[in-house]
Motif scaffolding. Sequence first.
Motif, PDB file in Angstrom:
ATOM      1  N   UNK A   9       0.874  -1.095   0.093  1.00 49.48           N
ATOM      2  CA  UNK A   9       0.081   0.231   0.107  1.00 49.48           C
ATOM      3  C   UNK A   9       0.941   1.158  -0.032  1.00 49.48           C
ATOM      4  N   UNK A  10       1.884   1.221   0.823  1.00 45.42           N
ATOM      5  CA  UNK A  10       2.820   2.544   1.072  1.00 45.42           C
ATOM      6  C   UNK A  10       3.440   2.846  -0.161  1.00 45.42           C
ATOM      7  N   UNK A  11       4.229   1.622  -0.854  1.00 42.69           N
ATOM      8  CA  UNK A  11       4.888   1.800  -2.006  1.00 42.69           C
ATOM      9  C   UNK A  11       3.974   2.521  -3.132  1.00 42.69           C
ATOM     10  N   UNK A  12       2.928   1.515  -3.137  1.00 41.96           N
ATOM     11  CA  UNK A  12       1.777   2.314  -4.366  1.00 41.96           C
ATOM     12  C   UNK A  12       1.217   3.570  -4.427  1.00 41.96           C
ATOM     13  N   UNK A  13       0.896   3.827  -2.756  1.00 38.95           N
ATOM     14  CA  UNK A  13       0.326   5.108  -2.536  1.00 38.95           C
ATOM     15  C   UNK A  13       1.505   6.452  -2.987  1.00 38.95           C
ATOM     16  N   UNK A  14       2.944   6.141  -2.527  1.00 32.82           N
ATOM     17  CA  UNK A  14       3.669   7.103  -2.869  1.00 32.82           C
ATOM     18  C   UNK A  14       3.879   7.174  -4.236  1.00 32.82           C
ATOM     19  N   UNK A  15       3.901   6.092  -5.135  1.00 38.43           N
ATOM     20  CA  UNK A  15       4.234   6.088  -6.539  1.00 38.43           C
ATOM     21  C   UNK A  15       3.286   6.777  -7.176  1.00 38.43           C
ATOM     22  N   UNK A  16       1.965   6.634  -6.803  1.00 36.68           N
ATOM     23  CA  UNK A  16       0.774   7.171  -7.595  1.00 36.68           C
ATOM     24  C   UNK A  16       0.908   8.755  -7.095  1.00 36.68           C
ATOM     25  N   UNK A  17       1.098   9.183  -6.017  1.00 38.72           N
ATOM     26  CA  UNK A  17       1.090  10.441  -5.418  1.00 38.72           C
ATOM     27  C   UNK A  17       2.349  11.208  -6.325  1.00 38.72           C
ATOM     28  N   UNK A  18       3.359  10.579  -6.597  1.00 36.46           N
ATOM     29  CA  UNK A  18       4.533  11.297  -7.466  1.00 36.46           C
ATOM     30  C   UNK A  18       4.152  11.238  -8.788  1.00 36.46           C
ATOM     31  N   UNK A  19       3.542  10.478  -9.265  1.00 34.34           N
ATOM     32  CA  UNK A  19       3.120  10.374 -10.677  1.00 34.34           C
ATOM     33  C   UNK A  19       2.049  11.552 -10.940  1.00 34.34           C
ATOM     34  N   UNK A  20       1.054  11.766  -9.744  1.00 31.77           N
ATOM     35  CA  UNK A  20       0.076  12.748 -10.059  1.00 31.77           C
ATOM     36  C   UNK A  20       0.782  14.088  -9.908  1.00 31.77           C
ATOM     37  N   UNK A  21       1.941  14.289  -8.947  1.00 36.54           N
ATOM     38  CA  UNK A  21       2.750  15.479  -8.740  1.00 36.54           C
ATOM     39  C   UNK A  21       3.323  15.745 -10.170  1.00 36.54           C
ATOM     40  N   UNK A  52      12.710  22.182 -12.325  1.00 37.20           N
ATOM     41  CA  UNK A  52      13.482  20.888 -11.609  1.00 37.20           C
ATOM     42  C   UNK A  52      13.459  20.887 -10.225  1.00 37.20           C
ATOM     43  N   UNK A  53      13.791  22.465  -9.685  1.00 33.87           N
ATOM     44  CA  UNK A  53      14.009  22.731  -8.441  1.00 33.87           C
ATOM     45  C   UNK A  53      12.696  22.427  -7.439  1.00 33.87           C
ATOM     46  N   UNK A  54      11.458  22.774  -8.386  1.00 26.77           N
ATOM     47  CA  UNK A  54      10.277  22.565  -7.562  1.00 26.77           C
ATOM     48  C   UNK A  54       9.928  21.127  -7.355  1.00 26.77           C
ATOM     49  N   UNK A  55      10.397  20.217  -8.388  1.00 30.51           N
ATOM     50  CA  UNK A  55       9.979  18.804  -8.436  1.00 30.51           C
ATOM     51  C   UNK A  55      10.869  18.253  -7.475  1.00 30.51           C
ATOM     52  N   UNK A  56      12.087  18.599  -7.336  1.00 29.38           N
ATOM     53  CA  UNK A  56      13.107  18.176  -6.399  1.00 29.38           C
ATOM     54  C   UNK A  56      12.478  18.327  -5.008  1.00 29.38           C
ATOM     55  N   UNK A  57      11.945  19.400  -4.876  1.00 29.32           N
ATOM     56  CA  UNK A  57      11.230  19.630  -3.487  1.00 29.32           C
ATOM     57  C   UNK A  57      10.040  18.895  -3.154  1.00 29.32           C
ATOM     58  N   UNK A  58       9.313  18.395  -4.182  1.00 27.72           N
ATOM     59  CA  UNK A  58       7.997  18.068  -4.025  1.00 27.72           C
ATOM     60  C   UNK A  58       7.993  16.482  -4.282  1.00 27.72           C
ATOM     61  N   UNK A  59       8.991  15.853  -5.155  1.00 32.68           N
ATOM     62  CA  UNK A  59       8.738  14.353  -5.360  1.00 32.68           C
ATOM     63  C   UNK A  59       9.375  13.702  -4.189  1.00 32.68           C
ATOM     64  N   UNK A  60       8.876  12.703  -3.716  1.00 26.73           N
ATOM     65  CA  UNK A  60       9.421  11.711  -2.688  1.00 26.73           C
ATOM     66  C   UNK A  60      10.147  10.445  -3.244  1.00 26.73           C
ATOM     67  N   UNK A  61      11.044  10.358  -2.714  1.00 27.07           N
ATOM     68  CA  UNK A  61      11.648   8.939  -2.990  1.00 27.07           C
ATOM     69  C   UNK A  61      10.771   7.947  -3.072  1.00 27.07           C
ATOM     70  N   UNK A  94       9.484   3.944  -8.426  1.00 26.34           N
ATOM     71  CA  UNK A  94       9.740   4.803  -9.597  1.00 26.34           C
ATOM     72  C   UNK A  94      11.180   5.254  -9.147  1.00 26.34           C
ATOM     73  N   UNK A  95      11.843   5.808 -10.221  1.00 19.44           N
ATOM     74  CA  UNK A  95      13.221   6.808  -9.986  1.00 19.44           C
ATOM     75  C   UNK A  95      12.750   8.172 -10.239  1.00 19.44           C
ATOM     76  N   UNK A  96      12.255   8.878  -9.003  1.00 16.92           N
ATOM     77  CA  UNK A  96      11.969  10.180  -9.184  1.00 16.92           C
ATOM     78  C   UNK A  96      12.655  11.376  -9.951  1.00 16.92           C
ATOM     79  N   UNK A  97      14.179  10.966 -10.157  1.00 14.48           N
ATOM     80  CA  UNK A  97      15.202  12.007 -10.617  1.00 14.48           C
ATOM     81  C   UNK A  97      15.022  11.630 -12.053  1.00 14.48           C
ATOM     82  N   UNK A  98      14.909  10.571 -12.507  1.00 10.66           N
ATOM     83  CA  UNK A  98      14.514  10.343 -13.857  1.00 10.66           C
ATOM     84  C   UNK A  98      13.045  10.878 -14.490  1.00 10.66           C
ATOM     85  N   UNK A  99      12.194  10.542 -13.569  1.00  8.87           N
ATOM     86  CA  UNK A  99      10.877  11.201 -13.827  1.00  8.87           C
ATOM     87  C   UNK A  99      10.791  12.574 -13.909  1.00  8.87           C
TER      88      UNK A  99
END
Lengths: 156, 323
Positions: free
Chosen positions: B184-196, B207-216, B220-225
């Motif tokens: 649940x936790x992994x999917x919740x964070x991934x889906x929320x990151x995709x929404x962001x 990029x700076x905004x996304x760096x501050x908003x996206x959680x590891x 997903x690899x949030x840096x790549x995203x």
Amino acid sequence: MSGIVWALIGVAVAVGLAGSGSACGVGIAGQAASGVVTEDPSKFAKVLIMQLLPGTQGIYGLLVGFITLSKIGILGGAPADLDLATGLLIFAACLPIGIAGLISAIYQGKTSAAAIGIVAKKPEQFGKAMLFPAMVETYAILALLVSILAVSGIPV
Amino acid sequence: MSDTQYTYAVARIRARENSLLNPGAVEQLMTCRDADQCIQMLTERGWGDSDTPADGEALLQREQEKVWELMRELAPDYSIFDVFSLPMLYHNLKAAIKDVCALNDMPHIFYEGVSPSEQDMMAMVRARDFSPLDSHMAEAASRATEELLHTKDGQLCDIIIDKAMLEAVQQAGAACKERVIRTYADTYVAVTDIKIAVRCLKTGKSREFMRQALAPCALLNVEQMADTVLRGGEALNEYLSRSGFASCVQALEQSMSAFECWCDDTMLDALRPEKYHAFSAGPLVAYVLAKLNEIKTVRMILTGKANSLPDDIIRERVRKTYV
């Protein structure tokens, strides 16, 4: 220890282990059955049958126990004078139902609990649901057969 | 026997699953002529209590309370559900910071039934003393308060708290011994990151905004995203398809409503295999998520009917059903 003591330990193992397994199995299935009946009391009869399935091992253990007690004369009030080798043979003959009864009853209880979940959601699939725990019964029956054949075949 | 501690609870949930709305029941709701008829149908199906007012919001509120009451009664260890309250807890923190720092009087913006209470949270922000909170939350609260006071940037405050919430969910999942909570936790964070990421793409964030908003995140690899977001929609779609979220791309191509639906459906799909485990917390957690999704679907339908929206617009927002 004399032979009769070993024979009685065999009886205790057959009845005690198989009975304990059944108690555990019926207990596990009973928890699931209670959960379903809490929500839907109309399924009482179906889940009760499921709950009883793991109880048979205890009966098999009791059956082997009675046959053995009869064989060694305890039931008739005249215990046979068994030598050590015969006592150990009777003890060994009681082991299959004791051990297989214990383990199979616990696992049958778990399978019954899972099958009770099927009945809870799809009561019309009761027949199929009952087959899963019934499969576990096979191995308890095999152990029962071996124990009865072995006890009956030992000359006293 | 510790592996059988959920036996009773799972059996009760199995019996309860029959009362969840199936696609046929959702279709029946859709064919109701107005919200009142929907409410009547839901009441007949056992929604609410005998003393619940015949009002959509009251009915939905009561259903939500009933889910948590049932879990408190059933779960041998209720703390496994803490992960579900984290978004509400962090929302209350955000609301308290904004309320105190922006000196606004905005009632009814707090979730109830979350600890610490609204009053305690407000007192912490006023005193700038977040020590009653755990260290991770306290640090985020302190940073968000400082940033809001110095920059008056509400969005910056939001992303600091929201990212901390996602990290807390991830940590709670990793610390929990129940596999279903980790999923649940992994999917919740991934889906929320995709929404962001999708929203950043739509609003052209840096990029700076996304760096501050996206959680590891584990999926997903949030840096790549973030890189792909800067390169445009095609690159993001390609990245999501490669990362196992091809269905998300299809939803995005359809509409934003379809994407919002996809987010909720993905959460449910991730937990769907858990419902077959007879001796774990899986069926309980999956039931909670299914019921919350169902409440969301009913809210969509009631709102749509109350505002006389066309059926196809409502239908697009209807979530998948669990049964």
